[in-house]
Write a protein that holds these residues in place. Structure first.
Motif, PDB file in Angstrom:
ATOM      1  N   SER A 269       0.840  -1.194   0.000  1.00  0.00           N
ATOM      2  CA  SER A 269       0.000   0.000   0.000  1.00  0.00           C
ATOM      3  C   SER A 269       0.879   1.250   0.000  1.00  0.00           C
ATOM      4  CB  SER A 269      -0.936  -0.003   1.214  1.00  0.00           C
ATOM      5  OG  SER A 269      -0.210   0.087   2.415  1.00  0.00           O
ATOM      6  N   GLN A 270       0.232   2.417   0.023  1.00  0.00           N
ATOM      7  CA  GLN A 270       0.929   3.705  -0.066  1.00  0.00           C
ATOM      8  C   GLN A 270       1.767   3.753  -1.350  1.00  0.00           C
ATOM      9  OE1 GLN A 270       2.983   4.647   3.671  1.00  0.00           O
ATOM     10  NE2 GLN A 270       1.544   3.324   4.757  1.00  0.00           N
ATOM     11  N   LEU A 271       1.096   3.500  -2.461  1.00  0.00           N
ATOM     12  CA  LEU A 271       1.761   3.434  -3.759  1.00  0.00           C
ATOM     13  C   LEU A 271       1.763   4.804  -4.424  1.00  0.00           C
ATOM     14  CD1 LEU A 271       0.133   0.154  -5.156  1.00  0.00           C
ATOM     15  CD2 LEU A 271       2.153   0.387  -3.691  1.00  0.00           C
ATOM     16  N   LYS A 272       2.887   5.139  -5.046  1.00  0.00           N
ATOM     17  CA  LYS A 272       3.002   6.417  -5.742  1.00  0.00           C
ATOM     18  C   LYS A 272       3.877   6.240  -6.975  1.00  0.00           C
ATOM     19  CE  LYS A 272       5.360   9.689  -3.709  1.00  0.00           C
ATOM     20  NZ  LYS A 272       5.696  10.784  -2.760  1.00  0.00           N
ATOM     21  N   LEU A 273       3.427   6.772  -8.102  1.00  0.00           N
ATOM     22  CA  LEU A 273       4.191   6.718  -9.350  1.00  0.00           C
ATOM     23  C   LEU A 273       4.713   8.111  -9.672  1.00  0.00           C
ATOM     24  CD1 LEU A 273       3.422   4.605 -12.435  1.00  0.00           C
ATOM     25  CD2 LEU A 273       4.015   6.993 -12.767  1.00  0.00           C
ATOM     26  N   VAL A 274       6.020   8.216  -9.861  1.00  0.00           N
ATOM     27  CA  VAL A 274       6.664   9.502 -10.140  1.00  0.00           C
ATOM     28  C   VAL A 274       7.343   9.413 -11.503  1.00  0.00           C
ATOM     29  CG1 VAL A 274       8.303  11.231  -9.333  1.00  0.00           C
ATOM     30  CG2 VAL A 274       7.095   9.796  -7.666  1.00  0.00           C
ATOM     31  N   THR A 275       6.902  10.224 -12.450  1.00  0.00           N
ATOM     32  CA  THR A 275       7.474  10.184 -13.792  1.00  0.00           C
ATOM     33  C   THR A 275       8.789  10.937 -13.834  1.00  0.00           C
ATOM     34  OG1 THR A 275       6.184  12.133 -14.402  1.00  0.00           O
ATOM     35  CG2 THR A 275       5.238   9.980 -14.913  1.00  0.00           C
ATOM     36  N   HIS A 276       9.672  10.499 -14.723  1.00  0.00           N
ATOM     37  CA  HIS A 276      10.968  11.162 -14.897  1.00  0.00           C
ATOM     38  C   HIS A 276      10.813  12.435 -15.717  1.00  0.00           C
ATOM     39  CE1 HIS A 276      15.175  11.871 -15.762  1.00  0.00           C
ATOM     40  NE2 HIS A 276      14.909  11.830 -17.057  1.00  0.00           N
ATOM     41  N   VAL A 277      11.538  13.458 -15.339  1.00  0.00           N
ATOM     42  CA  VAL A 277      11.577  14.712 -16.084  1.00  0.00           C
ATOM     43  C   VAL A 277      13.031  15.025 -16.420  1.00  0.00           C
ATOM     44  CG1 VAL A 277      11.232  17.201 -15.958  1.00  0.00           C
ATOM     45  CG2 VAL A 277       9.482  15.676 -15.085  1.00  0.00           C
ATOM     46  N   ASP A 278      13.299  15.291 -17.680  1.00  0.00           N
ATOM     47  CA  ASP A 278      14.649  15.653 -18.100  1.00  0.00           C
ATOM     48  C   ASP A 278      14.867  17.129 -17.779  1.00  0.00           C
ATOM     49  OD1 ASP A 278      17.105  16.026 -19.212  1.00  0.00           O
ATOM     50  OD2 ASP A 278      16.602  15.228 -21.183  1.00  0.00           O
ATOM     51  N   ALA A 279      15.560  17.371 -16.695  1.00  0.00           N
ATOM     52  CA  ALA A 279      15.794  18.742 -16.242  1.00  0.00           C
ATOM     53  C   ALA A 279      17.180  19.237 -16.631  1.00  0.00           C
ATOM     54  CB  ALA A 279      15.619  18.824 -14.736  1.00  0.00           C
ATOM     55  N   GLY A 280      17.806  18.545 -17.560  1.00  0.00           N
ATOM     56  CA  GLY A 280      19.148  18.944 -17.949  1.00  0.00           C
ATOM     57  C   GLY A 280      20.128  18.604 -16.836  1.00  0.00           C
ATOM     58  N   MET A 281      21.162  19.408 -16.710  1.00  0.00           N
ATOM     59  CA  MET A 281      22.172  19.169 -15.674  1.00  0.00           C
ATOM     60  C   MET A 281      21.589  19.548 -14.311  1.00  0.00           C
ATOM     61  SD  MET A 281      26.059  20.610 -15.529  1.00  0.00           S
ATOM     62  CE  MET A 281      27.192  20.044 -14.262  1.00  0.00           C
ATOM     63  N   ALA A 282      21.514  18.601 -13.441  1.00  0.00           N
ATOM     64  CA  ALA A 282      20.945  18.855 -12.115  1.00  0.00           C
ATOM     65  C   ALA A 282      21.753  18.095 -11.075  1.00  0.00           C
ATOM     66  CB  ALA A 282      19.480  18.409 -12.073  1.00  0.00           C
ATOM     67  N   TYR A 283      22.034  18.766  -9.970  1.00  0.00           N
ATOM     68  CA  TYR A 283      22.815  18.141  -8.909  1.00  0.00           C
ATOM     69  C   TYR A 283      21.867  17.475  -7.907  1.00  0.00           C
ATOM     70  CZ  TYR A 283      26.654  20.744 -10.907  1.00  0.00           C
ATOM     71  OH  TYR A 283      27.590  21.232 -11.770  1.00  0.00           O
ATOM     72  N   GLY A 284      21.280  16.388  -8.344  1.00  0.00           N
ATOM     73  CA  GLY A 284      20.324  15.669  -7.518  1.00  0.00           C
ATOM     74  C   GLY A 284      19.233  15.081  -8.387  1.00  0.00           C
ATOM     75  N   THR A 285      18.422  14.217  -7.810  1.00  0.00           N
ATOM     76  CA  THR A 285      17.342  13.593  -8.546  1.00  0.00           C
ATOM     77  C   THR A 285      16.166  14.552  -8.667  1.00  0.00           C
ATOM     78  OG1 THR A 285      18.000  11.420  -7.710  1.00  0.00           O
ATOM     79  CG2 THR A 285      15.782  11.619  -8.624  1.00  0.00           C
ATOM     80  N   VAL A 286      15.674  14.701  -9.887  1.00  0.00           N
ATOM     81  CA  VAL A 286      14.532  15.575 -10.131  1.00  0.00           C
ATOM     82  C   VAL A 286      13.365  14.713 -10.586  1.00  0.00           C
ATOM     83  CG1 VAL A 286      13.615  17.508 -11.446  1.00  0.00           C
ATOM     84  CG2 VAL A 286      16.032  17.491 -10.759  1.00  0.00           C
ATOM     85  N   GLY A 287      12.299  14.664  -9.781  1.00  0.00           N
ATOM     86  CA  GLY A 287      11.131  13.886 -10.140  1.00  0.00           C
ATOM     87  C   GLY A 287      10.094  14.758 -10.819  1.00  0.00           C
ATOM     88  N   GLY A 288       9.246  14.141 -11.598  1.00  0.00           N
ATOM     89  CA  GLY A 288       8.195  14.874 -12.288  1.00  0.00           C
ATOM     90  C   GLY A 288       6.863  14.749 -11.569  1.00  0.00           C
ATOM     91  N   ALA A 289       5.820  14.573 -12.343  1.00  0.00           N
ATOM     92  CA  ALA A 289       4.476  14.501 -11.777  1.00  0.00           C
ATOM     93  C   ALA A 289       4.341  13.271 -10.879  1.00  0.00           C
ATOM     94  CB  ALA A 289       3.452  14.452 -12.902  1.00  0.00           C
ATOM     95  N   GLU A 290       3.688  13.475  -9.745  1.00  0.00           N
ATOM     96  CA  GLU A 290       3.448  12.390  -8.804  1.00  0.00           C
ATOM     97  C   GLU A 290       1.977  11.971  -8.866  1.00  0.00           C
ATOM     98  OE1 GLU A 290       4.687  13.321  -4.883  1.00  0.00           O
ATOM     99  OE2 GLU A 290       6.760  13.792  -5.460  1.00  0.00           O
ATOM    100  N   GLU A 291       1.753  10.670  -8.939  1.00  0.00           N
ATOM    101  CA  GLU A 291       0.398  10.141  -9.004  1.00  0.00           C
ATOM    102  C   GLU A 291       0.195   9.108  -7.906  1.00  0.00           C
ATOM    103  OE1 GLU A 291      -2.390   7.354 -11.930  1.00  0.00           O
ATOM    104  OE2 GLU A 291      -0.544   8.251 -12.713  1.00  0.00           O
ATOM    105  N   GLU A 292      -0.728   9.369  -7.014  1.00  0.00           N
ATOM    106  CA  GLU A 292      -1.078   8.386  -5.995  1.00  0.00           C
ATOM    107  C   GLU A 292      -1.867   7.244  -6.643  1.00  0.00           C
ATOM    108  OE1 GLU A 292      -0.092   8.584  -2.889  1.00  0.00           O
ATOM    109  OE2 GLU A 292       0.674  10.650  -2.855  1.00  0.00           O
ATOM    110  N   LEU A 293      -1.530   6.024  -6.281  1.00  0.00           N
ATOM    111  CA  LEU A 293      -2.242   4.849  -6.770  1.00  0.00           C
ATOM    112  C   LEU A 293      -3.017   4.271  -5.584  1.00  0.00           C
ATOM    113  CD1 LEU A 293       0.624   3.200  -8.872  1.00  0.00           C
ATOM    114  CD2 LEU A 293      -1.165   4.772  -9.659  1.00  0.00           C
TER     115      LEU A 293
END
Length: 352
Positions: A269-293
Motif C-alpha cells: 500500500s501507499q503506492l506512488k508513481l513519479v514520472t521522470h523529467v529531463d531537467a538537464g544538468m541537475a545536482y540531484g534527482t529531479v522527479g516529475g508529476a506524482e500520481e497516488e495509486l
C-alpha cells in the motif's frame, strides 16, 4: 462446494488469532476445529473461537470427516511434514509463510497436492493483497526497469531475550526460522513474483551464534538482518530486511520512464508513481508529476488470501490461476533463499 469451507487450525499464536479474525469476516468459510500439542490448550483455543472440535493428535485431525482444510501456523520446520500428512488424508492446506524449510520440501508438498487433486497454498498475504495487483498493472508505465529495492525491517520485542542468551524459537535454525524466513520473505516474494529467478544471488547479513547450541553444531548460526542482491543481467534488485532495526525508507521499482514507490511493503500500500523529467544538468534527482495509486486495505488484510484459498478449493478459474502462479513463486523464492542462507552459513536440519 455446497457447504461452507470447514477449516481447522494448527497453532495458537498471534498470527493464528489474526487468521481466525479473517475467518469470521470471510463468507463461505467457518472454523471447524483447533489443533495444539496440548489438548487443554486446543480445547481452550477452540472454545474461545467457537469451534466444536479440538485435537492434540495430527492423525486424528487429518482423518476427521468434519474438516475440509487446515491452516498451518506451526514453526516453519513442521510446515512441510504436516502439510504432506494432511494432504495424504485428503485435506486442502493453507500454510503460513514460509511455506517450507527449503525449496525441495515445497516442491514435494505441491506435487503431493497436485497428485491428490487438492489445493496447497502459501499464506503470503502481500501477494494476494489488491496492492500487489495494482503494482503489476502499472509496471508497463515505468519503461525499462533497471533497479528495484524491496525493504522491510522492524525491531522485534524478542531481540532483548535473544541477546540476553535465551534460545528464542523465532531465531532457532532447528525450527527453520530466522530473519530471512520470517521477515525477509516479504521482500523476496514480491521481487520473484515480478522479475522471476535471478541469474546470480549475493547475500550479506548480520548473524549470531544460537544460544545453547554446541560450538561444533551445523545449526549454530542464525541471521538477524541482511541484504540480498539479485542480479538479472539487465537489472539489479536489492532486498533489505531485518529484525534489529526499523527501516523507514519506502521500497521502489525504478524504470527509465518512471519510478513506483511502495510505502508499506507488507500489504503493498501507499503506492506512488513519479514520472521522470529531463531537467538537464541537475545536482540531484529531479522527479516529475506524482500520481497516488489508491489501494483500499481493510483492518485485517488476511481476508484476501483466505478468499483466494476458498475460491481455489471451490475450483474457480481466476483463483486457481493465481494460486498456481504463486506456487511457482513460492518454490523460486525458496530456491533463492536457500542460496542466500548458504552464503550466510545458516543451515536447517531439512537441508541436504
Amino acid at each position: 462446494m455446497e457447504h461452507e469451507l470447514r477449516i481447522a487450525t494448527i497453532g495458537t499464536s498471534a498470527i493464528c488469532e489474526r487468521f481466525l479474525d479473517a475467518v469470521a469476516k470471510t463468507e463461505g468459510v467457518c472454523l471447524a476445529g483447533c489443533y495444539s500439542r496440548a489438548l487443554d490448550r486446543a480445547k481452550d483455543f477452540a472454545q474461545k473461537h467457537g469451534a466444536e472440535l479440538a485435537f492434540d493428535d495430527l492423525a486424528e485431525l487429518a482423518s476427521s470427516p468434519d474438516v475440509d482444510a487446515v491452516y498451518i501456523a506451526s514453526p516453519n520446520a513442521l510446515h512441510g511434514p504436516q502439510a504432506k500428512q494432511l494432504i495424504a488424508s485428503g485435506k486442502h492446506v493453507l500454510v503460513e509463510k514460509a511455506f517450507a524449510s527449503n525449496a525441495a520440501e515445497a516442491v514435494e508438498v505441491f506435487a503431493a497436492a497436485k497428485a491428490a487433486g487438492l489445493i496447497a497454498m502459501e499464506a503470503m498475504r502481500n501477494l494476494y493483497d489488491p496492492g500487489f495487483a495494482k503494482i503489476e498493472q502499472n509496471l508497463d508505465r515505468l519503461g525499462t526497469i533497471r533497479q528495484a529495492t524491496f525493504r522491510f525491517s522492524k525491531i522485534t520485542s524478542r531481540m532483548a531475550r535473544l541477546l540476553a542468551g535465551e534460545r528464542v524459537s523465532q531465531f532457532d535454525p532447528l525450527l527453520s526460522e530466522g530473519a530471512l524466513m520470517d521477515i525477509g520473505i516479504y521482500t523476496m516474494e514480491p521481487a520473484i513474483a515480478i522479475f522471476g529467478q535471478p541469474k546470480r544471488v549475493l547475500a550479506a547479513g548480520i548473524c549470531m551464534s544460537v544460544p545453547g547450541e554446541p560450538l561444533d553444531s551445523a545449526y549454530g548460526k542464525i541471521d538477524l538482518a541482511g541484504e540480498v542482491l539479485l542480479d538479472y543481467g539487465d537489472k539489479v534488485v536489492n532486498l533489505s530486511y531485518g529484525k534489529v532495526t526499523d527501516d523507514l525508507i519506502p521500497s521502489q521499482i525504478q524504470g527509465e520512464t518512471a519510478t513506483l514507490t511502495i510505502g508499506a511493503l507488507p500489504n503493498c500500500s501507499q503506492l506512488k508513481l513519479v514520472t521522470h523529467v529531463d531537467a538537464g544538468m541537475a545536482y540531484g534527482t529531479v522527479g516529475g508529476a506524482e500520481e497516488e495509486l489508491p489501494v483500499v486495505i481493510p483492518e485485517n488484510d488476511m481476508v484476501y488470501e483466505l478468499s483466494f484459498f476458498r475460491d481455489a478449493v471451490a475450483g474457480k478459474a481466476e483463483a486457481l490461476k493465481r494460486v498456481h502462479q504463486f506456487q511457482q513463486v513460492t518454490c523460486d523464492a525458496l530456491t533463492t533463499m536457500d542460496e542466500a542462507r548458504r552464503q550466510l552459513g545458516v543451515r536447517f536440519p531439512a537441508d541436504k
